[in-house]
Scaffold this active site. Structure first.
Site, PDB file in Angstrom:
ATOM      1  CG  ASP A 200      -1.930   1.063   1.254  1.00 22.13           C
ATOM      2  OD1 ASP A 200      -2.730   1.124   0.309  1.00 22.13           O
ATOM      3  OD2 ASP A 200      -1.951   1.849   2.215  1.00 22.13           O
ATOM      4  CD  GLU A 268      -2.260   2.492  -3.474  1.00 18.27           C
ATOM      5  OE1 GLU A 268      -3.471   2.638  -3.697  1.00 18.27           O
ATOM      6  OE2 GLU A 268      -1.761   2.520  -2.323  1.00 18.27           O
TER       7      GLU A 268
END
Length: 534
Positions: A200, A268
């Protein structure tokens, strides 16, 4: 043979909304295991699970309170290990979503940092700074979720930094002890059977140690998206996205690879992609990465895809991860097709996704052509929806339960009251109905995945975009003498695709919409796509 992940199709499971095995209204790991045969039938290579760790759910799992355990709603560590064993028996890899840039404010690390004072053993595990003389935030950094990216904590008489919610304090990766603790999380779950990770906000591990202000985006340069969120009115050059992030990504990849050459880690990147390592080669950063460029695209046109791959051309050693949807954005059919868009747009975008160069991420329900679910304000669970209603309704419209059975309560997701309501618009698109329809989006998704896996050109090949005007998007994938031309009509009207390379190609059996050979190319019906062996 190259690494398994190159060109693979990874299915993204949002665990809380996938399948509930025990009737408590929340999806769980046993539910994922119960649907492994379905995932195998799609032909995907791996499953990416949204965060499975204990969390207060301020941001629905992206605020981790214990990295060593599994959220009680989802099961146990033993359930995770049983899932990985069952997946591996079917030839499926299992990837975990790890949130290592920040924790929950209920994590013991943060409690120790907050309560132990500036001399405590975890004093510098988070990003702390003195307030300005008038008590306001230390600098101008803005949170993605609104307001200053700092929260005052009386116990320390300091502010702590949070890039997202106040309840998500930022870890200080500049502290060697913090960095090692975060990397050890990867060790733990690789040892328990995980095949790799999606990281993330991989752009946000490091912050500027001088806490310099972010520069403003000049008002004249602000587009509609910049005005939509206050934090987008500044360039995020110092709260995150530092060039020093790149060697850190390399360290993460090497740590993962130390558990086996077949492990995979991708990230990401949501801001300043080129600056912070989104386009690195697998030898200098992560194995792969995805950005929000295509996730934010809303125009059904060739341009956004050509432009993105033009950016990628500047980084020839980078292997991209490609996604058109996930748990954070409006579903593909609604975003590109608008209200009322149906199976034709779904097939067009599935065909495009499965023919692009990179490792492919397929979000749950996209294979069904699900539209964005409509929710009332009192049904929302997402803090973003609560903040921006009614201008923006948050992310819950892409997070509603997976529709398994059209005529069952909660569309077969659960026997209890679901945490988010099942969408009535998804009833005719339920898995059990599409399984009976050879013309369904689900049938087409399976055909496209099979076509991709059977072709080394589509799996591993380079990509060459053809000079065709809007609304035609056409490109050729080539690898070791194999060539496949991929042609798409990105409009609701018939269009001509004319190019010398399209003459005389052998039409492959997988297709959507109507098409006829024409001198110099093809005549394509609305939202049609065709694939030609060259």
């Amino acid at each position: 043979m190259g690494p398994w992940w190159k060109g693979a199709v990874v299915y993204h499971v949002y665990v809380r909304s996938f399948f509930d095995s025990d009737g408590d209204g929340h999806g769980d790991l046993a539910g994922v295991m119960a649907k492994l045969d379905y995932l195998q039938s799609l032909g995907v290579d791996a499953v990416w699970l949204s965060p499975i760790h204990p969390s207060p759910n301020r941001d629905w799992g992206y605020d981790v309170s214990d990295y060593d355990e599994v959220h009680p709603d989802y099961g146990s560590v033993e359930d995770f290990q049983a899932l990985t064993q069952a997946a591996h028996a079917r030839g499926l890899r299992v990837l975990l979503d790890e949130v290592l840039s920040h924790t929950s404010d209920e994590h013991p690390w943060f409690a120790a940092s907050r309560d132990g004072g500036s001399g405590g053993d975890k004093a510098d595990w988070y990003v702390w700074a003195d307030p300005a003389d008038d008590g306001t935030a230390p600098n101008n950094w803005l949170s993605v979720f609104g307001g200053p990216a700092w929260a005052y904590q009386p116990a320390r008489r300091q502010h702590y930094h949070h890039k997202f919610l106040r309840q998500q304090p930022k870890l200080n990766w500049r502290n060697p002890a913090t960095r090692e603790a975060a990397l050890s999380v990867l060790d733990t779950w690789l040892a328990r059977g995980a095949d790799g990770f999606r990281l993330d906000v991989a752009n946000a591990f490091l912050h500027d140690d001088l806490l310099r202000d972010n520069p403003a985006v000049p008002p004249a340069e602000r587009d509609r998206a910049a005005w939509a969120h206050a934090s987008d009115m500044q360039r995020h050059l110092f709260d995150s996205n530092l060039p020093e992030n790149i060697p850190l990504l390399d360290e993460v990849r090497r740590r993962v690879e130390s558990h086996g050459a077949d492990r995979f880690v991708f990230g990401e990147f949501s801001e300043e992609e080129e600056r912070c390592g989104a386009y690195c080669s697998p030898q200098e950063g992560l194995h792969s990465a995805y950005t929000f460029v295509l996730l934010k695209a809303r125009r059904l046109a060739a341009g956004p895809f050509r432009d993105h791959y033009r950016t990628l051309e500047a980084h020839p050693d980078h292997w991209p991860t490609i996604s058109l949807s996930n748990h954070d954005v409006m579903r593909t059919v609604s975003r590109f097709g608008g209200p009322g868009a149906g199976v034709a747009v779904a097939k067009l975008m599935l065909g495009l996704l499965m023919s692009l160069r990179g490792t492919i991420l397929l979000y749950q329900g996209e294979e069904l052509g699900l539209p964005e679910a409509e929710l009332t304000r009192n049904e929302l669970r997402d803090p973003v929806g609560d903040l921006y209603w009614p201008i923006a309704k948050g992310r819950d419209g892409a997070r509603t339960p997976m529709p398994w059975q059209a005529d069952a309560p909660q569309l077969g997701f659960s026997t209890g009251a679901a945490w988010l309501p099942a969408a009535e618009a998804h009833r005719p698109l339920a898995v059990d109905r599409q399984e009976l329809d050879p013309r369904s989006a689900l049938a087409f998704a399976r055909q496209m995945i099979a076509l991709r896996k059977a072709s080394r050109a589509l799996t591993l090949g380079g990509i060459e975009f053809l000079d065709t005007p809007e609304p035609i998007l056409a490109f050729v994938r080539r690898h070791e003498g194999q060539g496949v031309a991929c042609v798409f009509n990105m409009s609701s009207a018939a269009a001509e695709a004319v190019h010398p390379l399209l003459k005389g190609g052998e039409m492959l059996p997988v297709s959507a919409g109507t098409a006829e050979p024409r001198e110099g190319g093809l005549s394509l019906g609305p939202h049609a796509c065709r694939f030609l062996k060259l």
